[in-house]
Design a protein around this motif. Sequence first.
Motif, PDB file in Angstrom:
ATOM      1  N   CYS A 161       0.846  -1.204   0.000  1.00 53.06           N
ATOM      2  CA  CYS A 161       0.000   0.000   0.000  1.00 53.06           C
ATOM      3  C   CYS A 161       0.880   1.253   0.000  1.00 53.06           C
ATOM      4  N   ILE A 162       0.434   2.282  -0.692  1.00 51.96           N
ATOM      5  CA  ILE A 162       1.192   3.539  -0.772  1.00 51.96           C
ATOM      6  C   ILE A 162       1.388   4.178   0.601  1.00 51.96           C
ATOM      7  N   THR A 163       0.463   3.913   1.534  1.00 49.86           N
ATOM      8  CA  THR A 163       0.585   4.507   2.874  1.00 49.86           C
ATOM      9  C   THR A 163       1.759   3.924   3.654  1.00 49.86           C
TER      10      THR A 163
ATOM     11  N   VAL B 159       1.346  10.147   3.143  1.00 46.11           N
ATOM     12  CA  VAL B 159      -0.014   9.805   2.705  1.00 46.11           C
ATOM     13  C   VAL B 159      -0.803   9.335   3.930  1.00 46.11           C
TER      14      VAL B 159
ATOM     15  N   CYS C 237      -9.258   0.115   2.960  1.00 42.06           N
ATOM     16  CA  CYS C 237      -8.286   1.160   2.657  1.00 42.06           C
ATOM     17  C   CYS C 237      -8.711   1.829   1.344  1.00 42.06           C
TER      18      CYS C 237
ATOM     19  N   TYR D 131      -6.867   3.372  -0.697  1.00 38.82           N
ATOM     20  CA  TYR D 131      -5.810   3.298  -1.694  1.00 38.82           C
ATOM     21  C   TYR D 131      -5.647   1.903  -2.286  1.00 38.82           C
ATOM     22  N   CYS D 132      -5.693   0.872  -1.439  1.00 41.10           N
ATOM     23  CA  CYS D 132      -5.405  -0.480  -1.936  1.00 41.10           C
ATOM     24  C   CYS D 132      -6.560  -1.454  -1.725  1.00 41.10           C
TER      25      CYS D 132
END
Length: 145
Positions: A107-109, A115, A131, A133-134
Motif C-alpha cells: 500500500c502507498i501509505t 499519505v 483502505c 488506496y489499496c
Amino acid sequence: MINIAEIKNGLVIDHIQSGLGWKVFKWLGLDTVEFSTALIMNANSKKSGKKDIIKIDNIINIDYGILGFIDSNITVNVIQDSKIVRKIKMELPEKVEDVIECKNPRCITITEHYVPQEFKLTNREKKEYRCVYCDALYKNGSHSF
C-alpha cells in the motif's frame, strides 16, 4: 464511585465495552490532564453485564467519529450545572483517517509516510472498513488505535 452530581460541567462517556476504558482514556489524553477525571472499569450494566465509564470534570473536544469507531455503543453525556443536558449516541463513522494502519505491505501509505491512512466503511453490520488506496480489508474489533 463518583456521582454525576459531583461533575458541575463536563462529560460522562458511558457504555464503553468492558476492558476498552483505559485505551479510550489514553487516546483522549486524560492520563496527562490537570483537571479531575475518573475511569471506572467493569461497572455493572443491565445491557451488557459489564461496562467501563469515564467521567471528566471539564468540557473537552472529542472526535465523536473516532469514538464511534472505537465502540459504537458509547454514549457521551454532556453535563452542565450538574445536570445532563445532552446525550450523544455514537455510531460507526463513514470514514476514519490516521486511526488504523493498512496492513498491506504494498500500500502507498506504507511506502509514502506523508499519505494519510484512510479507510471507508464498507459493511456497517460486520464493522468492516477498506483502505481507500489499496482496498485492503479491516474488521473493526481488534482495537489497534
